[in-house]
Motif scaffolding. Structure first.
Motif, PDB file in Angstrom:
ATOM      1  N   GLU A   1       0.813  -1.228   0.000  1.00 30.60           N
ATOM      2  CA  GLU A   1       0.000   0.000   0.000  1.00 30.60           C
ATOM      3  C   GLU A   1       0.842   1.271   0.000  1.00 30.60           C
ATOM      4  O   GLU A   1       0.458   2.274  -0.612  1.00 30.60           O
ATOM      5  CB  GLU A   1      -0.954   0.002   1.207  1.00 30.60           C
ATOM      6  N   GLN A   2       1.989   1.252   0.685  1.00 32.12           N
ATOM      7  CA  GLN A   2       2.834   2.461   0.664  1.00 32.12           C
ATOM      8  C   GLN A   2       3.341   2.728  -0.743  1.00 32.12           C
ATOM      9  O   GLN A   2       3.399   3.877  -1.194  1.00 32.12           O
ATOM     10  CB  GLN A   2       4.032   2.292   1.602  1.00 32.12           C
ATOM     11  N   ALA A   3       3.736   1.666  -1.420  1.00 34.04           N
ATOM     12  CA  ALA A   3       4.241   1.837  -2.785  1.00 34.04           C
ATOM     13  C   ALA A   3       3.129   2.293  -3.719  1.00 34.04           C
ATOM     14  O   ALA A   3       3.351   3.108  -4.616  1.00 34.04           O
ATOM     15  CB  ALA A   3       4.862   0.536  -3.288  1.00 34.04           C
ATOM     16  N   ILE A   4       1.924   1.778  -3.494  1.00 32.70           N
ATOM     17  CA  ILE A   4       0.805   2.160  -4.368  1.00 32.70           C
ATOM     18  C   ILE A   4       0.532   3.665  -4.241  1.00 32.70           C
ATOM     19  O   ILE A   4       0.464   4.387  -5.240  1.00 32.70           O
ATOM     20  CB  ILE A   4      -0.463   1.350  -4.013  1.00 32.70           C
TER      21      ILE A   4
ATOM     22  N   GLY B   1       2.485   6.053  -2.860  1.00 35.13           N
ATOM     23  CA  GLY B   1       3.657   6.855  -3.218  1.00 35.13           C
ATOM     24  C   GLY B   1       3.846   6.914  -4.729  1.00 35.13           C
ATOM     25  O   GLY B   1       4.143   7.975  -5.290  1.00 35.13           O
ATOM     26  N   CYS B   2       3.674   5.791  -5.377  1.00 35.02           N
ATOM     27  CA  CYS B   2       3.829   5.750  -6.831  1.00 35.02           C
ATOM     28  C   CYS B   2       2.794   6.657  -7.503  1.00 35.02           C
ATOM     29  O   CYS B   2       3.097   7.352  -8.471  1.00 35.02           O
ATOM     30  CB  CYS B   2       3.698   4.302  -7.311  1.00 35.02           C
TER      31      CYS B   2
ATOM     32  N   ILE C   1       1.479   9.323  -6.164  1.00 38.20           N
ATOM     33  CA  ILE C   1       1.895  10.713  -5.920  1.00 38.20           C
ATOM     34  C   ILE C   1       2.968  11.104  -6.937  1.00 38.20           C
ATOM     35  O   ILE C   1       2.878  12.147  -7.602  1.00 38.20           O
ATOM     36  CB  ILE C   1       2.437  10.879  -4.482  1.00 38.20           C
ATOM     37  N   GLY C   2       3.982  10.253  -7.070  1.00 38.02           N
ATOM     38  CA  GLY C   2       5.073  10.552  -8.002  1.00 38.02           C
ATOM     39  C   GLY C   2       4.576  10.704  -9.429  1.00 38.02           C
ATOM     40  O   GLY C   2       4.974  11.626 -10.150  1.00 38.02           O
ATOM     41  N   ALA C   3       3.688   9.807  -9.833  1.00 41.36           N
ATOM     42  CA  ALA C   3       3.163   9.879 -11.210  1.00 41.36           C
ATOM     43  C   ALA C   3       2.353  11.152 -11.408  1.00 41.36           C
ATOM     44  O   ALA C   3       2.413  11.790 -12.466  1.00 41.36           O
ATOM     45  CB  ALA C   3       2.314   8.643 -11.502  1.00 41.36           C
TER      46      ALA C   3
ATOM     47  N   ASP D   1       1.123   7.136   6.461  1.00 39.80           N
ATOM     48  CA  ASP D   1       2.125   8.180   6.212  1.00 39.80           C
ATOM     49  C   ASP D   1       1.986   8.757   4.815  1.00 39.80           C
ATOM     50  O   ASP D   1       1.999   9.974   4.629  1.00 39.80           O
ATOM     51  CB  ASP D   1       3.540   7.629   6.404  1.00 39.80           C
ATOM     52  N   GLN D   2       1.867   7.879   3.826  1.00 43.77           N
ATOM     53  CA  GLN D   2       1.766   8.366   2.452  1.00 43.77           C
ATOM     54  C   GLN D   2       0.519   9.237   2.267  1.00 43.77           C
ATOM     55  O   GLN D   2       0.558  10.243   1.558  1.00 43.77           O
ATOM     56  CB  GLN D   2       1.729   7.189   1.466  1.00 43.77           C
TER      57      GLN D   2
ATOM     58  N   GLU E   1       2.373  12.726   3.153  1.00 47.00           N
ATOM     59  CA  GLU E   1       2.910  13.048   1.823  1.00 47.00           C
ATOM     60  C   GLU E   1       1.804  13.639   0.941  1.00 47.00           C
ATOM     61  O   GLU E   1       1.846  14.807   0.564  1.00 47.00           O
ATOM     62  CB  GLU E   1       3.527  11.804   1.169  1.00 47.00           C
TER      63      GLU E   1
END
Lengths: 332, 326
Positions: free
Chosen positions: B62-65, B67-68, B70-72, B94-95, B99
């Motif tokens: 879930e953090q990667a989902i 965060g990814c 957000i970055g995209a 946190d994300q 973020e």
């Protein structure tokens, strides 16, 4: 004879070019060192609020990696990120201004020392939650693939980050989707106050790359040319669509974790050993060996010192933000 | 699109498809959203239609989902992501809270983060304490997030399209107990964020209720009508920014308020609504406003216990009687 002369001329031209490049790298590293030394002083003068995390001793990593990037690439870093943001090309006065919370600081005084951001130069942010920016970097890199440009996304983080979940989630996804991401671990031997060996059961953090099916490379992080060579390879791999790389740059934090840390946990002699391998000293020595005129180096040091001091004075003269500014930019 | 009858679940897939159709920047990723069509089947058919480059399955990360996404979004994409059970927001808190919500503010507007996060709320299905919560309250205290809580297929469709078009981060909370609900769907009005809906008019008391509780409040209003009590039912539809004005003008008429919510009372949207109106409109009330919600416990598993935990139409009716007898 003609061929020999041409070869000799080429050597001279290349020498001069590499000389110029070496001096450029030195100037950037000196700028970062100068800014960090000033920030340390500003703290004692009460000009910096909260806390600050400095990167003296680690300049070659940021400068070396960022030297391999081009326009359209992106970079994210941690709260110890003043150096990385400057390495991308942020202006020193706007960096000082942000650290002092000024209206003309990089983030209008809303970010501070831990959140220096300058999207205009590809510096997409400094993050104060350990590991949080790694997944964001994956997204930046993913977008380059989705949009079909050849941009890469670099992410700087410390050795401590390799023990947090987001590190593992991010590297796994980055590799699975073959995103053009470059993960640069600045192994400075300490996660906050704790020596790496007390928190991490392995010594070579680059070994963790194997779990995620990507290359893990170790480099002397105090040798800016070695960093450049390693980063160039990772960047080329990423641009070619071959996926991410984990770089472990071995370096040293010459100061404590943050303002309140005198770093008494260092074993005797360790700091001195690393100071002898200071990345700026190493680069100066290399340039001197390469027949760069010592007067040029001295002149450059003075120029950078003056520029940093002038930037600081400018930033000090800037006003605080208007009070209403605090309501702006919660939403777009 | 003319008015179509769809289930709540189909309305969600339709909203994503309609935005993907007109905007190449829109993409969808999350756990099992592609090949499997989503564990709740709310994204069925999208990968077949738009291909695996735009509808991607992710690892359980879930953090990667988040965060990814957000970055995209920093590069101009419009990611729609799924966190599956809303309870899993805890894994990537946190994300979401540090973020996604603060990125624009901390950079003084250098970035926009148009991310739509879909999460499945809701008790009543016997999923136990870690797969049943309604989590909007976790985020009420995090400025920077828009929070949507649709209760009907029509609102699910319009709010999701509006969320994807929004340049700001949006948490879009679906309710698991409503996926099979059928109703009319239309694209005539997509300007719906921040607008509450008066779903039944009345003159004696105002019931403010969202998602499953909106439907239970309507049942309660039916029961009350048999007692000659006229209840007005308002569905806020958006938790942040909350449409206080619609509720305030209703109370101007009814002079009584009950909030019905599928969560414990402390730190909840109902508590905030009551505190706000008590603070600026106390003179409108004939009786103290009441909060009808879940017990102050985790959500129990047993069918009998879970049913007792959830506010029922009867509990709502009982609260109305007490309020009107004050």
């Amino acid at each position: 004879m003609a061929a020999e002369r041409t070869a000799a001329t080429r050597r001279v031209v290349e020498k001069t070019k590499s000389d110029e490049r070496g001096l450029e790298l030195l100037a950037k590293m000196l700028e970062i060192r100068g800014v960090e030394d000033e920030v340390q002083r500003m703290f004692t003068q009460g000009l910096v609020r909260g806390t600050t995390h400095l990167c003296q001793g680690q300049e070659a990593v940021a400068v070396g990696v960022c030297a391999t990037l081009k326009q359209g690439d992106s970079m994210t870093c941690t709260y110890r990120g003043h150096g990385a943001v400057l390495a991308m090309g942020a202006q020193a006065d706007a960096v000082f201004g942000e650290i002092m919370g000024k209206a003309k600081g990089l983030c209008g005084g809303k970010g501070g020392s831990m959140h220096l951001t300058d999207v205009a130069v590809g510096a997409y942010g400094a993050f104060a939650i350990v590991g949080a920016h790694l997944p964001i970097t994956v997204g930046l890199a993913f977008a380059s693939r989705y949009l079909g440009d050849d941009g890469v996304s670099v992410c700087f983080f410390g050795d401590g980050t390799t023990n947090i979940g987001a590190f593992h989630e991010a590297l796994n996804l980055a590799s699975l989707w073959k995103t053009p991401a470059i993960f640069v671990c600045e192994n400075n031997l300490y996660g906050e106050y704790s020596p790496l060996r007390t928190t991490t059961p392995i010594e070579r953090l680059a070994d963790r790359a194997a779990s995620y099916g990507m290359p893990g490379v170790v480099v002397d992080g105090n040798d800016v040319f070695a960093v450049i060579d390693t980063a160039e390879e990772a960047v080329a791999r990423a641009r070619a669509g071959e996926g991410p790389t984990l770089i472990e740059a071995l370096t040293y934090r010459q100061v404590g974790h943050s303002r309140s840390d005198p770093a008494k946990y260092r074993p005797p002699g360790e700091l001195e050993e690393w100071l002898a391998r200071d990345p700026i000293v190493l680069l100066e020595r290399k340039l001197a060996e390469d027949v760069t005129d010592p007067a040029r180096i001295a002149e450059l040091k003075e120029q950078v010192r003056q520029a940093v001091l002038e930037a600081l004075e400018r930033a000090k003269s800037w006003p605080d933000p208007e009070l209403d500014a605090r309501f702006a930019n919660v939403l777009a | 699109m003319s008015v179509t009858e769809l289930t709540y679940r189909q309305a969600i897939a339709r909203a994503i498809a309609d935005e993907m159709e007109i905007d190449d920047r829109v993409l969808l990723f999350g756990e099992d959203v592609g090949a499997a069509g989503g564990v709740f089947k709310a994204t069925e058919g999208l990968q077949e239609r738009f291909g695996p480059a735009r509808v991607l399955d992710t690892p359980i990360s879930e953090q990667a989902i988040v965060g990814c996404a957000i970055g995209a979004s920093l590069r101009g994409l419009r990611p729609v992501i799924e966190i599956m059970f809303a309870d899993f927001a805890g894994v990537c808190f946190d994300q979401l809270a540090n973020e996604l919500a603060k990125y624009r503010y901390m950079t003084n507007g250098q970035v926009t983060v148009p991310v739509t996060v879909r999460l499945a709320n809701g008790a009543g299905g016997g999923f136990g304490a870690q797969h049943s919560q309604s989590v909007e309250n976790w985020f009420l205290n995090v400025p920077g997030l828009t929070i949507l809580t649709p209760a009907t297929p029509g609102d699910a469709y319009a709010l999701l399209r509006a969320a994807i078009r929004d340049v700001n981060p949006v948490l879009y909370l679906e309710h698991k107990g409503l996926y099979n609900l059928t109703g009319p769907v239309s694209d005539a009005d997509l300007d719906v964020i921040g607008r509450a809906s008066v779903v039944r008019e009345g003159s004696d008391i105002t019931l403010v209720a969202s998602q499953l509780m909106r439907h239970r409040a309507l049942e309660a209003a039916e029961l009350l009508a048999a007692e000659n009590v006229s209840a007005e039912v308002i569905d806020p539809r958006t938790m942040v920014p909350f449409d206080y004005e619609t509720v305030r003008s209703s109370i101007t008429k009814t002079n009584n308020l009950i909030c019905v919510q599928e969560c414990s009372p402390g730190g909840s949207w109902g508590a905030t609504l009551i505190a706000t109106l008590a603070g600026d409109s106390l003179e409108l009330f004939d009786a103290p406003p009441l909060l009808v919600g879940g017990d102050n416990t985790p959500i129990p598993y047993s069918g009998a216990l879970e049913a007792a935990w959830l506010p029922s139409p009867e509990r709502i009716v009982d609260a109305v009687r007490r309020t009107l007898a004050y």
